[in-house]
Design a protein around this motif. Structure first.
Motif, PDB file in Angstrom:
ATOM      1  N   HIS A   1       0.822  -1.208   0.000  1.00  0.00           N
ATOM      2  CA  HIS A   1       0.000   0.000   0.000  1.00  0.00           C
ATOM      3  C   HIS A   1       0.858   1.261   0.000  1.00  0.00           C
ATOM      4  N   ASP A   2       1.933   1.276   0.813  1.00  0.00           N
ATOM      5  CA  ASP A   2       2.748   2.476   0.947  1.00  0.00           C
ATOM      6  C   ASP A   2       3.718   2.676  -0.220  1.00  0.00           C
ATOM      7  N   PHE A   3       4.151   1.571  -0.838  1.00  0.00           N
ATOM      8  CA  PHE A   3       5.187   1.693  -1.875  1.00  0.00           C
ATOM      9  C   PHE A   3       4.738   1.200  -3.256  1.00  0.00           C
ATOM     10  N   GLY A   4       3.508   0.639  -3.356  1.00  0.00           N
ATOM     11  CA  GLY A   4       3.093   0.033  -4.622  1.00  0.00           C
ATOM     12  C   GLY A   4       2.060   0.850  -5.374  1.00  0.00           C
ATOM     13  N   TYR A   5       1.377   0.192  -6.312  1.00  0.00           N
ATOM     14  CA  TYR A   5       0.335   0.846  -7.105  1.00  0.00           C
ATOM     15  C   TYR A   5      -0.808  -0.142  -7.323  1.00  0.00           C
ATOM     16  N   LEU A   6      -1.996   0.408  -7.695  1.00  0.00           N
ATOM     17  CA  LEU A   6      -3.189  -0.426  -7.885  1.00  0.00           C
ATOM     18  C   LEU A   6      -3.111  -1.191  -9.196  1.00  0.00           C
ATOM     19  N   PHE A   7      -3.408  -2.495  -9.122  1.00  0.00           N
ATOM     20  CA  PHE A   7      -3.466  -3.325 -10.322  1.00  0.00           C
ATOM     21  C   PHE A   7      -4.611  -4.318 -10.128  1.00  0.00           C
TER      22      PHE A   7
ATOM     23  N   THR B   1      12.611  -5.743  -8.823  1.00  0.00           N
ATOM     24  CA  THR B   1      13.972  -6.045  -9.253  1.00  0.00           C
ATOM     25  C   THR B   1      14.965  -5.134  -8.564  1.00  0.00           C
ATOM     26  N   GLY B   2      14.643  -3.841  -8.511  1.00  0.00           N
ATOM     27  CA  GLY B   2      15.546  -2.897  -7.863  1.00  0.00           C
ATOM     28  C   GLY B   2      15.736  -3.192  -6.392  1.00  0.00           C
ATOM     29  N   LEU B   3      14.645  -3.511  -5.692  1.00  0.00           N
ATOM     30  CA  LEU B   3      14.732  -3.804  -4.263  1.00  0.00           C
ATOM     31  C   LEU B   3      15.532  -5.075  -3.987  1.00  0.00           C
TER      32      LEU B   3
ATOM     33  N   ILE C   1      19.288   3.631   7.463  1.00  0.00           N
ATOM     34  CA  ILE C   1      18.757   4.059   6.170  1.00  0.00           C
ATOM     35  C   ILE C   1      17.489   3.278   5.834  1.00  0.00           C
ATOM     36  N   GLN C   2      17.516   1.978   6.038  1.00  0.00           N
ATOM     37  CA  GLN C   2      16.344   1.151   5.739  1.00  0.00           C
ATOM     38  C   GLN C   2      15.151   1.516   6.617  1.00  0.00           C
ATOM     39  N   PHE C   3      15.424   1.706   7.893  1.00  0.00           N
ATOM     40  CA  PHE C   3      14.336   1.938   8.850  1.00  0.00           C
ATOM     41  C   PHE C   3      13.626   3.262   8.584  1.00  0.00           C
ATOM     42  N   PHE C   4      14.365   4.300   8.254  1.00  0.00           N
ATOM     43  CA  PHE C   4      13.770   5.624   8.110  1.00  0.00           C
ATOM     44  C   PHE C   4      13.414   5.990   6.670  1.00  0.00           C
ATOM     45  N   SER C   5      13.629   5.083   5.727  1.00  0.00           N
ATOM     46  CA  SER C   5      13.307   5.388   4.330  1.00  0.00           C
ATOM     47  C   SER C   5      11.793   5.458   4.136  1.00  0.00           C
ATOM     48  N   GLN C   6      11.358   6.401   3.292  1.00  0.00           N
ATOM     49  CA  GLN C   6       9.944   6.552   2.992  1.00  0.00           C
ATOM     50  C   GLN C   6       9.676   6.516   1.488  1.00  0.00           C
ATOM     51  N   ALA C   7      10.694   6.204   0.717  1.00  0.00           N
ATOM     52  CA  ALA C   7      10.543   6.124  -0.732  1.00  0.00           C
ATOM     53  C   ALA C   7      11.375   4.957  -1.253  1.00  0.00           C
ATOM     54  N   LEU C   8      10.934   4.358  -2.327  1.00  0.00           N
ATOM     55  CA  LEU C   8      11.641   3.193  -2.872  1.00  0.00           C
ATOM     56  C   LEU C   8      13.083   3.502  -3.263  1.00  0.00           C
ATOM     57  N   PRO C   9      13.392   4.651  -3.883  1.00  0.00           N
ATOM     58  CA  PRO C   9      14.802   4.918  -4.222  1.00  0.00           C
ATOM     59  C   PRO C   9      15.714   4.938  -3.000  1.00  0.00           C
ATOM     60  N   VAL C  10      15.251   5.534  -1.892  1.00  0.00           N
ATOM     61  CA  VAL C  10      16.060   5.568  -0.667  1.00  0.00           C
ATOM     62  C   VAL C  10      16.246   4.156  -0.113  1.00  0.00           C
ATOM     63  N   LEU C  11      15.187   3.382  -0.153  1.00  0.00           N
ATOM     64  CA  LEU C  11      15.261   2.008   0.348  1.00  0.00           C
ATOM     65  C   LEU C  11      16.226   1.175  -0.488  1.00  0.00           C
ATOM     66  N   ILE C  12      16.233   1.411  -1.781  1.00  0.00           N
ATOM     67  CA  ILE C  12      17.159   0.680  -2.655  1.00  0.00           C
ATOM     68  C   ILE C  12      18.608   1.043  -2.316  1.00  0.00           C
ATOM     69  N   VAL C  13      18.864   2.324  -2.022  1.00  0.00           N
ATOM     70  CA  VAL C  13      20.217   2.741  -1.620  1.00  0.00           C
ATOM     71  C   VAL C  13      20.617   2.022  -0.333  1.00  0.00           C
TER      72      VAL C  13
END
Length: 567
Positions: free
Chosen positions: A127-133, A145-147, A188-200
């Motif tokens: 819900h927080d990081f995805g999209y409706l399908f 793949t990125g994650l 970094i993982q714990f406080f990330s709120q966007a997929l790009p930050v989480l990937i880093v």
């Protein structure tokens, strides 16, 4: 380094390498024969024979002959061959403890990617990081793949980078630095709120995890005797399964939460293991093999006394380590990344890399996507998480049973038979998915899921733990860290390919292969079986000195088990 009648000083590892490049290395046969001749027939060498009354003085030493070193080494070899498993546990219980302690790092290499694989199937994360399908939130295949690729890419860089500090500063100090790095990456993982930050965060975490993947097997293989080497190196796989099981258990417990805590709690738990390691690490002994290569024989003696029972004599073991190191110097085994590809090491590097990479080709990445696989096969979300926990619990049981196989059976037969069983199971899973309209046959869905659990049991009974044992045993001691690092990097590189491919094969908005992935991994595993049959030798019951001799003599793969060395 050639030995002559003239007394020469003990050289450091770097000085030995330099002399190897300019001196004339003696034949290996001469080195081996020195173990069976008398002292008057020996060329003279110098080693640091430590007196118990001078343990606090690293420079305290007396000169002894190469004959005495050889005789002591032969005594240690015979002792190791005669040790039963029970006797080995009694004498080396401290070594077993510290080998297990270092495996905590390997557990973190499994926990992080397993958590990420579970988050992809977690409703709150979707819900927080995805999209409706089609009315449901999902993480798109490119972002999946990125994650999932951050870890493998980081591990390629991290494992290759581990070789230098591992040999320069040792196993203990390198582990300490890595633990501090893990603490920072989890922030970094714990406080990330966007997929790009989480990937880093995943990328940086993967870099540190690449170090753990090299440190743990290098240390475990160097502190235990032959009788325990198989189990304590296979223990690496046990801690990988424990890490995966804990990740699945935590995610199964939090996946029903409707807040960010559902995925932040699993991230936060990664701070626990670094704290445990930092508390115990100051008391851990350094690898005696690494200390000997550095010319620090007093410290090596002290480390052995911490690893071996007080009622045992460590001098023969120290002599065996010194003699094995000297043999590899004479063989020009080297100590750099370039040396793992030289004539004497090339075959060993191929085998180490092969057994580690086969784990990827055989379908290990299905474990990381276990929960998601079960969901796409047709199980409800809660049942999929429960099935994933049971999936890894069975794997844990299989790993424990592998200890019995390792005591009584050879590595080669366990590995090859295991591959045969995995091929059969994967092909059956694929065939079941060819049944039309699986939704109308829920029994088929449960059968596929059950077969994947059985597959995981046999994987962790055979090629999972035994692969780590072979990886640790097969390389020359002087280049062990770099051989393991290279094998880890290759496995992670192949893992990158799987990380890219698997989401596209399994996702409903892409190929949607579901159980047909069994055909893909079953075919790859069949190719691996052909390679393993012709290339993996039997290493059970062989000391590192014996393995050096057999590879130097280029003994054929099938003759390793029965080959007799002259004593």
């Amino acid at each position: 380094m050639a030995l002559d009648d003239e007394t020469v000083p003990l050289l450091s590892a770097d000085e030995q390498d330099e002399q190897d490049q300019h001196g004339q290395p003696g034949p290996l046969a001469a080195s081996i024969s020195s173990t069976t001749t008398t002292d008057t027939e020996q060329p003279k060498a110098v080693m640091m024979k430590l007196d118990s009354t001078h343990m606090n003085d690293p420079k305290a030493a007396v000169e002894v002959s190469a004959g005495e070193i050889g005789e002591q080494a032969r005594l240690a070899t015979n002792t190791e061959h005669s040790l039963s498993f029970a006797d080995a546990i009694s004498l080396y219980r401290h070594a077993a403890f510290w080998a297990i302690f270092f495996c905590l790092g390997q557990m973190m290499t499994a926990f992080d990617p397993q958590v990420m694989g579970n988050l992809i199937a977690m409703p709150a994360f979707q819900h927080d990081f995805g999209y409706l399908f089609n009315g449901e939130y999902i993480i798109s295949a490119p972002w999946q793949t990125g994650l999932m690729m951050g870890g493998p890419i980081g591990q390629v860089v991290g494992s290759l980078s581990a070789g230098y500090p591992l040999e320069r500063w040792g196993r203990k100090k390198t582990l300490g630095v890595c633990v501090l790095g893990t603490i920072g990456c989890v922030f970094i993982q714990f406080f990330s709120q966007a997929l790009p930050v989480l990937i880093v965060g995943e990328l940086l975490a993967g870099l540190v995890l690449g170090f753990y993947a090299v440190i743990t097997p290098a240390y475990a293989s160097e502190v235990c005797p032959v009788a325990l080497r198989g189990i304590l190196t296979a223990n690496i796989n046990l801690f990988i399964v424990i890490g995966q099981l804990l990740a699945n258990g935590v995610c199964a417990g939090t996946q029903s939460l409707n807040s960010r805590l559902a995925y932040k709690i699993p991230f936060a738990l990664q701070w626990l293991w670094p704290a445990v390691i930092l508390l115990g690490l100051p008391f851990a002994p350094e690898s005696p093999w690494w200390l000997v290569r550095q010319g620090k024989l007093a410290q090596a003696n002290k480390a052995l006394r911490k690893l071996i029972s007080a009622k045992a004599d460590v001098e023969p073991t120290l002599a065996m380590v010194v003699k094995t190191n000297r043999i590899e110097v004479e063989m020009e085994a080297g100590s750099t990344y370039r040396d793992i590809f030289n004539k004497i090491n090339r075959r060993r590097t191929e085998i180490a890399t092969g057994v580690y990479t086969v784990q990827v080709f055989s379908g290990i990445y299905l474990i990381g996507y276990g929960t998601y696989f079960f969901e796409q096969a047709g199980l409800p979300s809660d049942k999929a998480f429960d099935m994933a926990v049971g999936f890894l619990a069975v794997g844990l049981f299989g790993t424990c049973l592998s200890w019995v196989l390792l005591i009584y059976l050879g590595r080669r037969i366990i590995y090859n038979v295991g591959l045969c069983i995995l091929i059969a199971l994967l092909l059956i899973i694929g065939l079941l998915d060819c049944v039309p309209h699986l939704i109308d046959y829920p029994g088929v869905i449960w059968t596929q899921s059950s077969l994947l659990i059985i597959w995981n049991f046999f994987y962790n009974l055979t090629i999972g733990p035994v692969g780590f044992t072979i990886l640790c045993e097969i390389s020359a001691t002087r280049v062990r860290g770099k051989t393991i690092a290279f094998a880890t990097a290759v496995q992670a590189f192949v893992g990158i390919g799987m990380t890219i491919a698997v989401p596209y094969m399994i996702n409903p908005d892409q190929a949607n292969l579901r159980g047909k992935m069994g055909f893909f991994f079953g075919g790859l595993t069949l190719v691996c079986l052909f390679w393993a049959y012709f290339r993996i030798p039997e290493t059970k019951g062989r000391t590192y000195e014996e393995l050096d001799i057999m590879f130097e003599r280029n003994i054929p793969t099938k003759e390793f088990r029965t080959y007799r060395l002259e004593t």
